[in-house]
Design a protein around this motif. Structure first.
Motif, PDB file in Angstrom:
ATOM      1  N   GLU A 217     -11.463  -3.944 -11.358  1.00 49.11           N
ATOM      2  CA  GLU A 217     -10.825  -3.797 -12.700  1.00 49.11           C
ATOM      3  C   GLU A 217     -11.236  -2.580 -13.408  1.00 49.11           C
ATOM      4  O   GLU A 217     -10.599  -1.658 -13.817  1.00 49.11           O
ATOM      5  CB  GLU A 217     -11.007  -4.853 -13.482  1.00 49.11           C
ATOM      6  CG  GLU A 217     -10.265  -6.155 -13.176  1.00 49.11           C
ATOM      7  CD  GLU A 217     -10.949  -6.807 -12.071  1.00 49.11           C
ATOM      8  OE1 GLU A 217     -10.409  -7.860 -11.702  1.00 49.11           O
ATOM      9  OE2 GLU A 217     -11.878  -6.407 -11.691  1.00 49.11           O
TER      10      GLU A 217
ATOM     11  N   THR B 274       2.350   6.632  -5.641  1.00 52.39           N
ATOM     12  CA  THR B 274       2.069   7.054  -7.168  1.00 52.39           C
ATOM     13  C   THR B 274       0.823   8.142  -7.074  1.00 52.39           C
ATOM     14  O   THR B 274       0.450   8.368  -8.262  1.00 52.39           O
ATOM     15  CB  THR B 274       1.436   5.804  -7.904  1.00 52.39           C
ATOM     16  OG1 THR B 274       0.354   5.063  -7.396  1.00 52.39           O
ATOM     17  CG2 THR B 274       2.451   4.474  -7.960  1.00 52.39           C
ATOM     18  N   GLN B 275       0.271   8.209  -6.001  1.00 48.77           N
ATOM     19  CA  GLN B 275      -1.135   9.010  -5.667  1.00 48.77           C
ATOM     20  C   GLN B 275      -0.579  10.539  -5.528  1.00 48.77           C
ATOM     21  O   GLN B 275       0.366  10.941  -4.996  1.00 48.77           O
ATOM     22  CB  GLN B 275      -2.283   8.482  -4.806  1.00 48.77           C
ATOM     23  CG  GLN B 275      -2.290   7.152  -5.010  1.00 48.77           C
ATOM     24  CD  GLN B 275      -2.975   6.866  -6.435  1.00 48.77           C
ATOM     25  OE1 GLN B 275      -3.964   7.647  -6.633  1.00 48.77           O
ATOM     26  NE2 GLN B 275      -2.597   5.774  -6.927  1.00 48.77           N
TER      27      GLN B 275
ATOM     28  N   CYS C  32       0.637  -1.178  -0.007  1.00 46.60           N
ATOM     29  CA  CYS C  32       0.103  -0.159   0.027  1.00 46.60           C
ATOM     30  C   CYS C  32       0.885   1.300   0.003  1.00 46.60           C
ATOM     31  O   CYS C  32       0.486   2.403  -0.531  1.00 46.60           O
ATOM     32  CB  CYS C  32      -1.021   0.026   1.201  1.00 46.60           C
ATOM     33  SG  CYS C  32      -0.340  -0.103   2.878  1.00 46.60           S
TER      34      CYS C  32
ATOM     35  N   TRP D  92       1.958   2.028  -3.420  1.00 48.30           N
ATOM     36  CA  TRP D  92       0.743   2.473  -4.181  1.00 48.30           C
ATOM     37  C   TRP D  92       0.565   3.763  -3.971  1.00 48.30           C
ATOM     38  O   TRP D  92       0.247   4.778  -4.984  1.00 48.30           O
ATOM     39  CB  TRP D  92      -0.491   1.543  -3.901  1.00 48.30           C
ATOM     40  CG  TRP D  92      -1.650   1.997  -4.704  1.00 48.30           C
ATOM     41  CD1 TRP D  92      -2.049   1.849  -5.853  1.00 48.30           C
ATOM     42  CD2 TRP D  92      -2.621   2.954  -4.254  1.00 48.30           C
ATOM     43  NE1 TRP D  92      -3.346   2.361  -6.047  1.00 48.30           N
ATOM     44  CE2 TRP D  92      -3.473   3.068  -5.119  1.00 48.30           C
ATOM     45  CE3 TRP D  92      -2.990   3.519  -2.636  1.00 48.30           C
ATOM     46  CZ2 TRP D  92      -4.884   3.728  -4.924  1.00 48.30           C
ATOM     47  CZ3 TRP D  92      -4.110   4.274  -2.591  1.00 48.30           C
ATOM     48  CH2 TRP D  92      -5.132   4.214  -3.800  1.00 48.30           C
TER      49      TRP D  92
ATOM     50  N   ASN E  72      -9.712   1.028 -12.464  1.00 48.42           N
ATOM     51  CA  ASN E  72      -8.294   1.157 -13.228  1.00 48.42           C
ATOM     52  C   ASN E  72      -7.335   1.910 -12.334  1.00 48.42           C
ATOM     53  O   ASN E  72      -6.605   2.879 -12.197  1.00 48.42           O
ATOM     54  CB  ASN E  72      -8.594   2.272 -14.563  1.00 48.42           C
ATOM     55  CG  ASN E  72      -7.463   2.343 -15.391  1.00 48.42           C
ATOM     56  OD1 ASN E  72      -6.731   1.548 -15.547  1.00 48.42           O
ATOM     57  ND2 ASN E  72      -7.250   3.658 -15.974  1.00 48.42           N
ATOM     58  N   GLU E  73      -7.027   0.754 -11.159  1.00 45.88           N
ATOM     59  CA  GLU E  73      -5.857   1.136 -10.229  1.00 45.88           C
ATOM     60  C   GLU E  73      -6.210   2.258  -9.434  1.00 45.88           C
ATOM     61  O   GLU E  73      -5.309   2.943  -8.705  1.00 45.88           O
ATOM     62  CB  GLU E  73      -4.592   1.415 -10.918  1.00 45.88           C
ATOM     63  CG  GLU E  73      -4.163   0.131 -11.775  1.00 45.88           C
ATOM     64  CD  GLU E  73      -2.863   0.078 -12.243  1.00 45.88           C
ATOM     65  OE1 GLU E  73      -2.052   1.180 -12.050  1.00 45.88           O
ATOM     66  OE2 GLU E  73      -2.457  -0.665 -12.747  1.00 45.88           O
ATOM     67  N   ARG E  74      -7.395   2.696  -9.423  1.00 45.83           N
ATOM     68  CA  ARG E  74      -7.895   3.876  -8.464  1.00 45.83           C
ATOM     69  C   ARG E  74      -8.122   3.450  -7.081  1.00 45.83           C
ATOM     70  O   ARG E  74      -8.272   4.312  -6.276  1.00 45.83           O
ATOM     71  CB  ARG E  74      -8.935   4.671  -8.917  1.00 45.83           C
ATOM     72  CG  ARG E  74      -9.547   5.848  -8.193  1.00 45.83           C
ATOM     73  CD  ARG E  74     -10.213   6.725  -8.699  1.00 45.83           C
ATOM     74  NE  ARG E  74     -11.721   6.338  -9.526  1.00 45.83           N
ATOM     75  CZ  ARG E  74     -12.572   6.292  -8.522  1.00 45.83           C
ATOM     76  NH1 ARG E  74     -12.499   6.593  -7.310  1.00 45.83           N
ATOM     77  NH2 ARG E  74     -13.657   5.466  -8.998  1.00 45.83           N
TER      78      ARG E  74
ATOM     79  N   HIS F  17      -6.785   0.485  -3.895  1.00 47.60           N
ATOM     80  CA  HIS F  17      -6.049  -0.614  -3.491  1.00 47.60           C
ATOM     81  C   HIS F  17      -6.589  -1.290  -2.402  1.00 47.60           C
ATOM     82  O   HIS F  17      -6.778  -0.313  -1.078  1.00 47.60           O
ATOM     83  CB  HIS F  17      -4.589  -0.088  -3.246  1.00 47.60           C
ATOM     84  CG  HIS F  17      -3.532  -0.903  -2.955  1.00 47.60           C
ATOM     85  ND1 HIS F  17      -2.923  -1.620  -4.117  1.00 47.60           N
ATOM     86  CD2 HIS F  17      -2.657  -1.368  -1.994  1.00 47.60           C
ATOM     87  CE1 HIS F  17      -1.955  -2.324  -3.730  1.00 47.60           C
ATOM     88  NE2 HIS F  17      -1.938  -2.236  -2.148  1.00 47.60           N
TER      89      HIS F  17
END
Length: 276
Positions: free
Chosen positions: A145, A85-86, A79, A82, A148-150, A152
């Motif tokens: 899915e 990347t935000q 996490c 992840w 779209n990876e928004r 986690h």
């Protein structure tokens, strides 16, 4: 204390309060700038002859690190990667502690509310959070899915590290005292969903006294979830919550420094123990 009989819980609290009056001192995981009025009441009305030592936030004094955590569940460090990347203050972090449970319908409302908010979210879904089901069975096919990876999702997160991450903008919590103090210490506004015991009072203080969060007043419904996330993270009103949260963060930081209230209280505790 889920599923506890109210009478048994009342008796437990009563016994704890009465028996503590025979102690040589009381230690509290809080600090003067957060609960000064309440601490004054405790000193004057309940324990006038017993020294009180508010030396919190405890977790800021601890030498425990994420690698030596006392957590009962393995922390998923993915996490943090992840979160890296935000965008700053863009992520809603959702975790309801180690005991709370929700049913399948509530889980779905939370999922859709998070998705419809438009914000990235990190969601802790520990084993047995969803009653009588695995969360993967409850989510619609293709739900993750489609985001779209928004999103986690992890079974457990290194919470103190998550709350300190610059990408986290709001914490949806059950308002256990540890979680509440951890969020305050990092200046993160809260969405409150108390489940039992002291969480009800904690949530009311977050929303009505310190004004650093909002409660889900009308139950778990996807539209309400979406609205409350957007109020705190997107709308102009959210800036006021952020400012108050950051002010409390600074006070939590200062109280532990030399000369701060918790620093002095800890020094007083040491002297008190040595005098016994």
């Amino acid at each position: 204390m889920p599923n506890c009989d109210p009478e048994d819980f009342y008796q437990l609290i009563t016994n704890t309060a009465n028996e503590s009056k025979a102690s040589c001192g009381l230690i509290f995981n809080t600090f003067e700038d957060l609960e000064g009025h309440e601490l004054a009441t405790i000193r004057q009305e309940y324990y006038p002859n017993i020294p009180i030592f508010p030396i919190g936030p405890f977790h800021k004094c601890s030498l425990t690190t994420s690698s030596s955590s006392s957590s009962l569940l393995a922390q998923d460090q993915s996490c943090i990667s992840w979160l890296n990347t935000q965008a700053p203050k863009s992520v809603a972090y959702v975790s309801f502690g180690s005991l709370a449970k929700i049913d399948q319908a509530q889980f779905l409302e939370i999922a859709w509310g998070l998705a419809n908010s438009g914000q990235p979210f990190l969601w802790v879904v520990r084993p047995e959070l969803v009653q009588e089901s695995d969360w993967l069975e409850v989510l619609p096919n293709g739900f993750l899915e489609a985001l779209n990876e928004r999103a986690h999702i992890v079974k457990w997160a290194p919470q103190k590290e998550v709350l300190a991450h610059p990408a986290v903008g709001v914490f949806w919590t059950h308002c256990g005292w540890n979680s509440t103090l951890e969020s305050i210490s990092e200046g993160v506004p809260m969405i409150c969903m108390p489940c039992f015991s002291d969480q009800m009072v904690d949530a009311r203080f977050v929303s009505d006294v310190w004004k650093v969060g909002l409660q889900l007043e009308h139950g778990i419904e996807r539209g309400e979830v979406e609205r409350i996330i957007r109020r705190l993270m997107v709308e102009e009103e959210g800036e006021e919550f952020k400012e108050r949260a950051l002010k409390l963060k600074e006070k939590a930081k200062l109280c532990l420094k030399e000369g701060g209230s918790s620093y002095q209280s800890l020094d007083g505790l040491v002297k008190h123990i040595l005098s016994l």
